[in-house]
Design a protein around this motif. Structure first.
Motif, PDB file in Angstrom:
ATOM      1  N   GLN A 184     -17.433  58.747 -61.601  1.00  0.00           N
ATOM      2  CA  GLN A 184     -18.761  59.309 -61.447  1.00  0.00           C
ATOM      3  C   GLN A 184     -19.809  58.405 -62.074  1.00  0.00           C
ATOM      4  OE1 GLN A 184     -19.783  62.566 -64.466  1.00  0.00           O
ATOM      5  NE2 GLN A 184     -17.614  62.969 -64.008  1.00  0.00           N
ATOM      6  N   ALA A 185     -21.051  58.626 -61.642  1.00  0.00           N
ATOM      7  CA  ALA A 185     -22.194  57.897 -62.186  1.00  0.00           C
ATOM      8  C   ALA A 185     -23.416  58.787 -62.059  1.00  0.00           C
ATOM      9  CB  ALA A 185     -22.408  56.586 -61.434  1.00  0.00           C
ATOM     10  N   SER A 186     -24.462  58.476 -62.821  1.00  0.00           N
ATOM     11  CA  SER A 186     -25.684  59.273 -62.736  1.00  0.00           C
ATOM     12  C   SER A 186     -26.895  58.377 -62.656  1.00  0.00           C
ATOM     13  CB  SER A 186     -25.807  60.209 -63.944  1.00  0.00           C
ATOM     14  OG  SER A 186     -26.020  59.478 -65.125  1.00  0.00           O
ATOM     15  N   GLY A 187     -27.960  58.940 -62.102  1.00  0.00           N
ATOM     16  CA  GLY A 187     -29.263  58.289 -62.045  1.00  0.00           C
ATOM     17  C   GLY A 187     -30.309  59.306 -62.436  1.00  0.00           C
ATOM     18  N   SER A 188     -31.267  58.912 -63.263  1.00  0.00           N
ATOM     19  CA  SER A 188     -32.262  59.840 -63.790  1.00  0.00           C
ATOM     20  C   SER A 188     -33.666  59.380 -63.447  1.00  0.00           C
ATOM     21  CB  SER A 188     -32.123  59.926 -65.315  1.00  0.00           C
ATOM     22  OG  SER A 188     -33.161  60.689 -65.880  1.00  0.00           O
ATOM     23  N   SER A 189     -34.557  60.367 -63.289  1.00  0.00           N
ATOM     24  CA  SER A 189     -35.978  60.053 -63.154  1.00  0.00           C
ATOM     25  C   SER A 189     -36.519  59.665 -64.523  1.00  0.00           C
ATOM     26  CB  SER A 189     -36.736  61.286 -62.643  1.00  0.00           C
ATOM     27  OG  SER A 189     -36.803  62.295 -63.647  1.00  0.00           O
ATOM     28  N   GLN A 190     -37.729  59.185 -64.542  1.00  0.00           N
ATOM     29  CA  GLN A 190     -38.471  59.045 -65.784  1.00  0.00           C
ATOM     30  C   GLN A 190     -39.204  60.371 -66.002  1.00  0.00           C
ATOM     31  OE1 GLN A 190     -38.334  56.331 -67.928  1.00  0.00           O
ATOM     32  NE2 GLN A 190     -36.639  55.868 -66.556  1.00  0.00           N
ATOM     33  N   ILE A 244     -35.120  64.787 -64.233  1.00  0.00           N
ATOM     34  CA  ILE A 244     -34.032  65.288 -63.391  1.00  0.00           C
ATOM     35  C   ILE A 244     -33.063  64.131 -63.197  1.00  0.00           C
ATOM     36  CG2 ILE A 244     -33.391  66.035 -61.061  1.00  0.00           C
ATOM     37  CD1 ILE A 244     -35.935  67.666 -60.967  1.00  0.00           C
ATOM     38  N   LYS A 245     -31.770  64.458 -63.216  1.00  0.00           N
ATOM     39  CA  LYS A 245     -30.778  63.433 -62.906  1.00  0.00           C
ATOM     40  C   LYS A 245     -29.797  63.981 -61.880  1.00  0.00           C
ATOM     41  CE  LYS A 245     -27.421  64.225 -66.646  1.00  0.00           C
ATOM     42  NZ  LYS A 245     -26.746  63.595 -67.801  1.00  0.00           N
ATOM     43  N   ALA A 246     -29.273  63.064 -61.100  1.00  0.00           N
ATOM     44  CA  ALA A 246     -28.220  63.370 -60.135  1.00  0.00           C
ATOM     45  C   ALA A 246     -26.950  62.698 -60.623  1.00  0.00           C
ATOM     46  CB  ALA A 246     -28.592  62.849 -58.748  1.00  0.00           C
ATOM     47  N   ILE A 247     -25.849  63.440 -60.582  1.00  0.00           N
ATOM     48  CA  ILE A 247     -24.542  62.889 -60.911  1.00  0.00           C
ATOM     49  C   ILE A 247     -23.711  62.897 -59.643  1.00  0.00           C
ATOM     50  CG2 ILE A 247     -22.421  63.168 -62.243  1.00  0.00           C
ATOM     51  CD1 ILE A 247     -24.083  64.457 -64.451  1.00  0.00           C
ATOM     52  N   ALA A 248     -23.209  61.727 -59.256  1.00  0.00           N
ATOM     53  CA  ALA A 248     -22.353  61.592 -58.079  1.00  0.00           C
ATOM     54  C   ALA A 248     -20.911  61.432 -58.543  1.00  0.00           C
ATOM     55  CB  ALA A 248     -22.773  60.383 -57.249  1.00  0.00           C
ATOM     56  N   VAL A 249     -20.012  62.217 -57.944  1.00  0.00           N
ATOM     57  CA  VAL A 249     -18.594  62.175 -58.291  1.00  0.00           C
ATOM     58  C   VAL A 249     -17.812  61.744 -57.064  1.00  0.00           C
ATOM     59  CG1 VAL A 249     -16.606  63.500 -59.101  1.00  0.00           C
ATOM     60  CG2 VAL A 249     -18.890  64.003 -60.001  1.00  0.00           C
ATOM     61  N   GLY A 250     -16.957  60.742 -57.239  1.00  0.00           N
ATOM     62  CA  GLY A 250     -16.156  60.221 -56.133  1.00  0.00           C
ATOM     63  C   GLY A 250     -14.981  61.123 -55.798  1.00  0.00           C
ATOM     64  N   PRO A 251     -14.453  61.015 -54.579  1.00  0.00           N
ATOM     65  CA  PRO A 251     -13.337  61.858 -54.161  1.00  0.00           C
ATOM     66  C   PRO A 251     -12.005  61.449 -54.780  1.00  0.00           C
ATOM     67  CG  PRO A 251     -13.838  60.277 -52.448  1.00  0.00           C
ATOM     68  CD  PRO A 251     -14.894  60.114 -53.514  1.00  0.00           C
ATOM     69  N   GLU A 252     -11.943  60.241 -55.346  1.00  0.00           N
ATOM     70  CA  GLU A 252     -10.679  59.723 -55.861  1.00  0.00           C
ATOM     71  C   GLU A 252     -10.215  60.467 -57.106  1.00  0.00           C
ATOM     72  OE1 GLU A 252     -13.332  56.550 -54.193  1.00  0.00           O
ATOM     73  OE2 GLU A 252     -13.526  57.939 -55.836  1.00  0.00           O
ATOM     74  N   ASN A 253     -11.189  60.825 -57.979  1.00  0.00           N
ATOM     75  CA  ASN A 253     -10.856  61.390 -59.269  1.00  0.00           C
ATOM     76  C   ASN A 253     -12.161  61.897 -59.873  1.00  0.00           C
ATOM     77  OD1 ASN A 253     -10.529  61.371 -62.245  1.00  0.00           O
ATOM     78  ND2 ASN A 253      -8.525  60.480 -61.810  1.00  0.00           N
ATOM     79  N   PHE A 254     -12.135  63.024 -60.568  1.00  0.00           N
ATOM     80  CA  PHE A 254     -13.363  63.567 -61.151  1.00  0.00           C
ATOM     81  C   PHE A 254     -13.977  62.634 -62.192  1.00  0.00           C
ATOM     82  CE2 PHE A 254     -10.216  64.923 -64.193  1.00  0.00           C
ATOM     83  CZ  PHE A 254     -10.870  64.891 -65.414  1.00  0.00           C
TER      84      PHE A 254
END
Length: 181
Positions: A125-131, A112-122
């Motif tokens: 963004q960055a993501s972090g994933s489980s193993q 599973i990964k989470a992608i975080a998107v900033g309010p400044e611009n789509f």
């Protein structure tokens, strides 16, 4: 400018034709808290997907980040989105389905990964994933329609019967995937 950073107009859409219209933007930071890897999450049961995500740009707060959650059944080679435009609360209660938009979920090499998107611009963004972790099928937690589908898939040889756990799993059976496979 640091690697991974970008130039963006702040505020978005406001233009004075000056170089000062643009600022260096950094992607947020995001990491998975649960699952991290090695867990056994059963298809049909509910779990809390947890992450941490932080904004890194001046004038932006962590609460302004939006989160999307993605699932992979092949160690991250392909992904299917299962939740989008979430508030950055750090947690999402998820019942592991048999399918996500036609994407078969059970696998011993899931992520599973989470992608975080900033309010400044789509694009900020960055993501972090489980193993890898493992979601075998808790047959008794499935709907009758999904049970019928699983029975048909086992009969046709599309699902290995060892992936299907019958007999209600009680007590929140936990462990690592190596304990069960």
């Amino acid at each position: 400018m640091a690697k991974g950073d970008m130039l963006g107009r702040i505020p978005t859409g406001y233009d004075t034709d000056q170089p000062s219209d643009f600022v260096e933007l950094k992607p947020p930071t995001v990491s998975m808290v649960n699952p991290v890897g090695g867990e056994v999450w059963y298809v049909g049961d509910a779990y809390d997907v947890q992450w941490t995500a932080h904004s890194t740009n001046p004038g932006s707060t962590d609460s302004q980040l939006t989160i999307s959650l993605w699932y992979s059944a092949d160690s991250g080679s392909t992904w299917a989105e299962f939740a989008s435009n979430l508030a950055n609360t750090g947690s999402y209660h998820w019942t592991v389905p048999l399918f996500i938009d036609g994407y078969y979920v059970p696998s011993h090499i899931s992520r599973i990964k989470a992608i975080a998107v900033g309010p400044e611009n789509f694009m900020v963004q960055a993501s972090g994933s489980s193993q890898d972790f493992c979601p075998p099928i808790d047959y008794d937690a499935l709907s009758p329609a999904d049970q019928q589908l699983v029975d048909q898939m086992v009969a046709k040889g599309l699902i290995d019967p060892s992936e299907v756990i019958k007999g209600r799993i009680t007590g929140g059976r936990t462990g690592t995937r190596d304990d069960w496979f």
